[in-house]
Structure formats: C-alpha cells, structure tokens
Design a protein around this motif. Structure first.
Motif, mmCIF file in Angstrom:
data_model
loop_
_atom_site.group_PDB
_atom_site.id
_atom_site.type_symbol
_atom_site.label_atom_id
_atom_site.label_comp_id
_atom_site.label_asym_id
_atom_site.label_seq_id
_atom_site.Cartn_x
_atom_site.Cartn_y
_atom_site.Cartn_z
ATOM 1 N N PRO A 86 -66.044 110.104 -102.112
ATOM 2 C CA PRO A 86 -67.274 109.382 -101.750
ATOM 3 C C PRO A 86 -68.194 109.138 -102.948
ATOM 4 O O PRO A 86 -68.764 108.055 -103.085
ATOM 5 N N ALA A 87 -68.318 110.121 -103.812
ATOM 6 C CA ALA A 87 -69.161 109.946 -104.997
ATOM 7 C C ALA A 87 -68.571 108.899 -105.933
ATOM 8 O O ALA A 87 -69.297 108.048 -106.462
ATOM 9 N N LEU A 88 -67.263 108.924 -106.135
ATOM 10 C CA LEU A 88 -66.613 107.946 -107.001
ATOM 11 C C LEU A 88 -66.716 106.532 -106.417
ATOM 12 O O LEU A 88 -66.903 105.564 -107.158
ATOM 13 N N ALA A 89 -66.606 106.415 -105.104
ATOM 14 C CA ALA A 89 -66.757 105.104 -104.464
ATOM 15 C C ALA A 89 -68.181 104.575 -104.653
ATOM 16 O O ALA A 89 -68.374 103.385 -104.915
ATOM 17 N N SER A 90 -69.169 105.433 -104.524
ATOM 18 C CA SER A 90 -70.561 105.020 -104.726
ATOM 19 C C SER A 90 -70.794 104.566 -106.160
ATOM 20 O O SER A 90 -71.435 103.535 -106.404
ATOM 21 N N ILE A 91 -70.278 105.309 -107.108
ATOM 22 C CA ILE A 91 -70.431 104.938 -108.519
ATOM 23 C C ILE A 91 -69.732 103.614 -108.792
ATOM 24 O O ILE A 91 -70.274 102.734 -109.465
ATOM 25 N N GLY A 92 -68.536 103.447 -108.251
ATOM 26 C CA GLY A 92 -67.817 102.185 -108.424
ATOM 27 C C GLY A 92 -68.567 101.002 -107.827
ATOM 28 O O GLY A 92 -68.607 99.920 -108.416
ATOM 29 N N LEU A 140 -57.431 119.031 -104.483
ATOM 30 C CA LEU A 140 -58.659 119.653 -103.996
ATOM 31 C C LEU A 140 -59.916 118.936 -104.489
ATOM 32 O O LEU A 140 -60.782 118.557 -103.696
ATOM 33 N N ILE A 141 -60.029 118.760 -105.792
ATOM 34 C CA ILE A 141 -61.257 118.207 -106.367
ATOM 35 C C ILE A 141 -61.374 116.709 -106.091
ATOM 36 O O ILE A 141 -62.414 116.228 -105.634
ATOM 37 N N LEU A 142 -60.345 115.942 -106.375
ATOM 38 C CA LEU A 142 -60.393 114.489 -106.232
ATOM 39 C C LEU A 142 -60.686 114.039 -104.802
ATOM 40 O O LEU A 142 -61.543 113.156 -104.606
ATOM 41 N N PRO A 143 -60.059 114.595 -103.771
ATOM 42 C CA PRO A 143 -60.425 114.176 -102.410
ATOM 43 C C PRO A 143 -61.887 114.474 -102.055
ATOM 44 O O PRO A 143 -62.527 113.707 -101.345
#
Length: 153
Positions: free
Chosen positions: A36-42, A29-32
């Motif tokens: 998008p936020a994790l991709a932006s930070i990366g 639930l949380i990770l999916p």
C-alpha cells in the motif's frame, strides 16, 4: 506472527525463526506489507509527472508543442493567483482566453483560429476576472460544435 491487533512482533525475527533467509523474508513478509505504501508513492510520482508543466515552460519554445498541463497551469494561475483581486486588466483576461483557446484548439486538432486585435489603450482597463472565458466557451461549444452536428448527414 499476527494476532488480533496486527503484527505481534517484528516480521524479520519471525522469518528467521522459521529458517528463511533475508531475501525470502523481504519477498514474502516485508514487501507484501509495504505494497500500500509503495502504491501510494507510485501514484504521487505519476501525478507529479502528469502535472509537470515546468518542462514546457523551460525547454519548449514553440507554442504548438506546449503540453496541456502548461495551459491548465496558466488558467489556474491567472484565476487563483491574481493577488486575491476580483478584477484584472484586459491584457491579463486576454491571456486567460488565449490559454483556454489553446486547450480547445488542441482538442480540435488545430482547426480553430483565435484573432484578438484590441486597441492598446483598452488593455489597461480593468474587467471582472474570467468574464470573457464563458463567452469564448459558448462560441466554441454552441457555435462550432452545433454547426458540425448539423452538417452530419
């Protein structure tokens, strides 16, 4: 869990009602939802490492080992950060040419040589910002590259 406006409630509560443990709630639930936020930070972290010119500045003493980003920083800093003036000293303009030439020399695997021997009294004179760079660029692109193309049988 979802309605027409997005989430209807906290996803953790919905997962607990369905009998999922904390790890399953996080993975399913949380990770999916956070991808998008994790991709932006990366992406920002990767760009930060790519544009890191300070490591060359602080730790590398041999100019042959300077990174491309360091030379790009020197060009941008000389062009933009020059106190808003349209004129610079010939000494500063030669520093710009040296940074540009270093990038081109890396491109051509060190086969180019730049010889600058201006008189010391000329270095204080003012010239228009970036006036010499097009001359050097054209000499490389139309002189050296065209000569190499003509030599190819």
């Amino acid at each position: 869990m979802f309605d027409n406006n997005g989430l209807s409630g906290p996803p953790c509560g919905e997962g607990k009602l369905e009998g999922a443990n904390d790890f399953t709630i996080f993975l399913r639930l949380i990770l999916p939802l956070a991808k998008p936020a994790l991709a932006s930070i990366g992406l920002f972290i990767a760009l930060g490492y790519w544009n890191d010119w300070t490591m060359s500045f602080f730790f590398i003493q041999d100019k042959d080992l300077y990174s491309l980003q360091f030379y790009l920083y020197k060009i941008v800093a000389g062009a933009v950060l020059n106190r808003g003036s349209d004129v610079v000293s010939l000494k500063d303009e030669i520093a710009q040419i040296s940074a540009y030439f270093s990038i081109q020399n890396k491109r051509f695997n060190g086969s180019l040589q730049l010889v600058l021997e201006p008189d010391e009294e000329l270095l204080q004179f003012k010239v228009l910002k970036l006036i010499l760079q097009p001359l050097v660029e054209n000499a490389i692109l139309h002189g050296i590259l065209c000569k190499e193309e003509r030599e190819v049988p």
